[in-house]
Design an enzyme around this catalytic site. Structure first.
Site, mmCIF file in Angstrom:
data_model
loop_
_atom_site.group_PDB
_atom_site.id
_atom_site.type_symbol
_atom_site.label_atom_id
_atom_site.label_comp_id
_atom_site.label_asym_id
_atom_site.label_seq_id
_atom_site.Cartn_x
_atom_site.Cartn_y
_atom_site.Cartn_z
ATOM 1 N N GLU A 72 -1.229 0.819 -7.642
ATOM 2 C CA GLU A 72 -2.177 0.382 -6.614
ATOM 3 C C GLU A 72 -2.988 1.600 -6.209
ATOM 4 O OE1 GLU A 72 -2.390 -0.410 -1.970
ATOM 5 O OE2 GLU A 72 -0.532 -1.118 -2.894
ATOM 6 N N CYS A 92 -6.329 2.094 1.952
ATOM 7 C CA CYS A 92 -7.012 1.641 0.737
ATOM 8 C C CYS A 92 -7.798 0.370 0.978
ATOM 9 C CB CYS A 92 -6.010 1.461 -0.396
ATOM 10 S SG CYS A 92 -4.708 0.257 -0.055
#
Length: 481
Positions: free
Chosen positions: A246, A280
Site C-alpha cells: 500500500e 496516504c
C-alpha cells in the site's frame, strides 16, 4: 520514557544493533523513547520462532483462533489511553486523533477476526463421475510486515489482525520514528496468543531489508512510500514471496455541484488536514467547476485559518506538528516551488510558530490557487497540510485532471447528477471511490489502490484472504466410484 526491545518468541530481548531514540515532534528536544535495532541474529531467531509458532497456530480450529484474537483485541482496547498517548508523544497528532485511530483499528480488526470462521473456499461441480472438486485455502505461513510512522496503531493492526485470523504468524517492524504504539499492542498479546505468533523487530531500513529478503518469509506486506515499496518489491523477488504493498496517493475531490457546500467543504478540510496531511488518503487536490471556484476557495481559506495548531496533548489543538524537521522542510520546499511555478498562496504557506511549543515542527494549513495540472504540487505527494485548487470547464476535463497522475489510491466526487456519478464510478482511476462524502473508509471494506498506489491484495476486507492464504484445487475420487 519508552524502552521497548525486540519481541522474540514471547520475550522482550535487548537488541545488540545500533541504539536510536524517538522525539516529540511538538518539542523536539524531548526524548520519548530509547530503542536498539534488532541484530541479524535476532532477525533469524524471530523468523525461526515464527515458523514454529505458525505451525502450532495454524493447527488451532478457526473458531478458536477467532476467540483468542478477540481476547487480544479486548486487551488492546483496555490500553486505548496508553496507546493514544504513545501516538501523540512520538507522532505528534492530537490525542483525540490517537484515540480515534485506536478505535478504528479495533473495529477493523474485529471484522477481520470474524474472517477466521467465514467461508473462503467452496465445492465445484466435477467433470468426472464419482469425483468431488473443492477449492481450499490454507494459511500462507510467515508474514513480514513493515509499517510507517503516520498511523502507528491502525497500520500495524491492519496487518496483524488478518494475518492471525487466517492462521499465519507475523513478524512486524514498525517505523523507527514511532515504535511505542506497536510495542504496547504486542505487549497486550502476551499471555493470550501463543509464543512466536507475533514478533516485533526494531530498527530502520537495514532491518526491514534483511527481513523481507529472507527466504523464511512467505508474504511481505508494506505500507509507505512508492520508492521504498519498489525497493521491497526487488528485495522480496529473490524468494518470490507474495506481496501486498500500500503506497502513496495524490488524492483529489471533484466538486461539480452540491446543495450543501458547507458540509462538502467541512469534509474536504477534515480529509486534508487530519494528521497534518500526513496520510496516504488525504485529499490534497480540489478540482472544482469554474463557476464554484471562488466560493470553494473562500470556504477552504476560512476553514484553514480556523485550524488550531499546538501540541497534541492540548485539548484545544486541532492539528499537530509534522513528524520531524526533514518532513517540515520537505513540505515547505513543495510550497516554495509551487510559488515559483506561478501558484498563489491563498492562506498559510510557511512555517508556523506555536508559542507554547517553541521549536515544534509546525507548518501552516495552506491553500494554493492558480494551480495548473502540470505543476509539481498538483502531481506529487506532498504529505503535509497543503491543498491545491484547480478549476475545470466541463466534466471531461475534470476526469482528465483527476486521472492524469501516477497515483490511484482514493478519490471523491460531490455531485447530484446521476450521470456524472456513474461516469465517476466507471472512470476514476482509483482503488477507492467516494461520492458526496470525504475519503474516510468503512471498517469492513477493501482498502487499497491501483497504479503506483498499490500492488497485490488490499489491506482489509473480504479480499484480504487473497494475500493471507494460498489457494488449492482439490480433487477427491469417491471410494468405489
Amino acid at each position: 520514557m519508552y524502552t521497548f526491545h525486540s519481541l522474540i518468541d514471547g520475550e522482550w530481548q535487548a537488541g545488540t544493533g545500533e541504539a536510536f531514540a524517538t522525539f516529540n515532534p511538538a518539542a523536539p528536544d524531548e526524548t520519548v523513547g530509547t530503542y536498539r535495532a534488532t541484530s541479524a541474529d535476532g532477525i533469524g531467531a524471530a523468523l525461526d520462532a515464527a515458523r514454529l509458532g505458525q505451525a502450532r497456530w495454524a493447527a488451532y480450529p478457526p473458531a478458536e483462533r477467532a476467540r483468542l484474537l478477540n481476547r487480544f483485541l479486548d486487551a488492546v482496547e483496555q490500553q486505548t489511553e496508553a496507546i493514544a498517548h504513545a501516538v501523540t508523544l512520538e507522532q505528534g497528532k492530537p490525542l483525540a486523533e490517537g484515540r480515534g485511530e485506536t478505535g478504528k483499528a479495533l473495529r477493523e480488526a474485529r471484522f477481520m477476526a470474524g474472517e477466521a470462521v467465514r467461508s473462503h473456499g467452496g465445492v465445484v461441480p466435477a467433470q468426472k463421475p464419482g469425483c468431488r472438486n473443492m477449492v481450499l485455502r490454507r494459511p500462507r505461513g510467515v508474514i513480514a510486515a513493515i509499517t510507517p510512522w503516520n498511523f502507528p496503531v491502525l497500520t500495524p493492526m491492519r496487518k496483524i489482525a488478518p494475518a492471525l485470523a487466517h492462521g499465519n504468524a507475523i513478524v512486524l517492524k514498525p517505523s523507527e520514528l514511532t515504535p511505542a504504539a506497536a510495542c504496547l499492542i504486542a505487549e497486550a498479546a502476551r499471555g493470550i496468543l501463543p509464543d512466536g505468533v507475533m514478533q516485533i523487530l526494531q530498527g530502520g531500513g537495514s532491518v526491514g531489508g534483511a527481513l523481507v529478503s529472507d527466504r523464511r518469509v512467505h508474504g511481505v506486506t508494506f505500507t509507505g512510500s512508492v520508492a521504498t515499496g519498489k525497493a521491497i518489491y526487488a528485495a522480496a523477488a529473490g524468494s518470490l514471496a507474495e506481496l501486498s504493498l500500500e503506497l502513496g496517493g495524490k488524492n483529489a475531490v471533484v466538486i461539480n455541484d452540491t446543495d450543501d457546500l458547507d458540509g462538502c467543504l467541512d469534509q474536504v478540510v477534515g480529509a486534508a488536514f487530519q494528521c497534518a496531511g500526513q496520510r496516504c488518503t488525504a485529499i490534497s487536490r480540489v478540482i472544482v467547476a469554474a463557476g464554484m471556484h471562488d466560493a470553494v476557495a473562500d470556504g477552504l481559506r476560512a476553514r484553514a485559518e480556523a485550524v488550531v495548531l499546538g501540541s497534541g496533548q492540548d485539548p484545544a489543538t486541532t492539528m499537530g506538528p509534522l513528524i520531524n524537521r526533514e518532513q517540515l522542510e520537505r513540505v515547505a520546499g513543495f510550497v516554495d516551488r509551487a510559488r515559483a511555478e506561478g501558484a498563489a498562496v491563498l492562506t498559510g504557506g510557511g512555517h508556523a510558530r506555536v508559542e507554547a511549543c517553541p521549536g515544534g515542527h509546525f507548518y501552516q494549513p495552506t491553500v494554493l490557487t492558480d494551480v495548473t495540472p502540470g505543476m509539481e504540487a498538483a502531481r506529487e505527494e506532498i504529505f503535509g497540510p497543503v491543498l491545491t485548487v484547480t478549476p475545470y470547464r466541463d466534466f471531461d476535463q475534470a476526469l482528465s485532471i483527476l486521472n492524469d497522475v501516477d497515483y490511484g489510491l482514493t478519490s471523491s466526487l460531490f455531485s447530484n447528477d446521476a450521470a456524472l456519478i456513474q461516469r465517476f464510478l466507471d472512470e476514476s482511476d482509483n482503488g477507492m471511490l467516494h461520492v458526496n462524502h470525504g475519503t474516510v473508509p468503512d471498517d469492513h471494506m477493501p482498502f487499497g489502490g491501483i497504479k503506483s498506489s498499490g500492488v497485490g491484495a488490499y489491506s482489509v476486507g473480504p479480499s484480504a484472504v487473497q494475500f493471507y492464504t494460498t489457494e488449492h484445487s482439490a480433487y477427491v475420487k469417491q471410494a468405489g466410484g
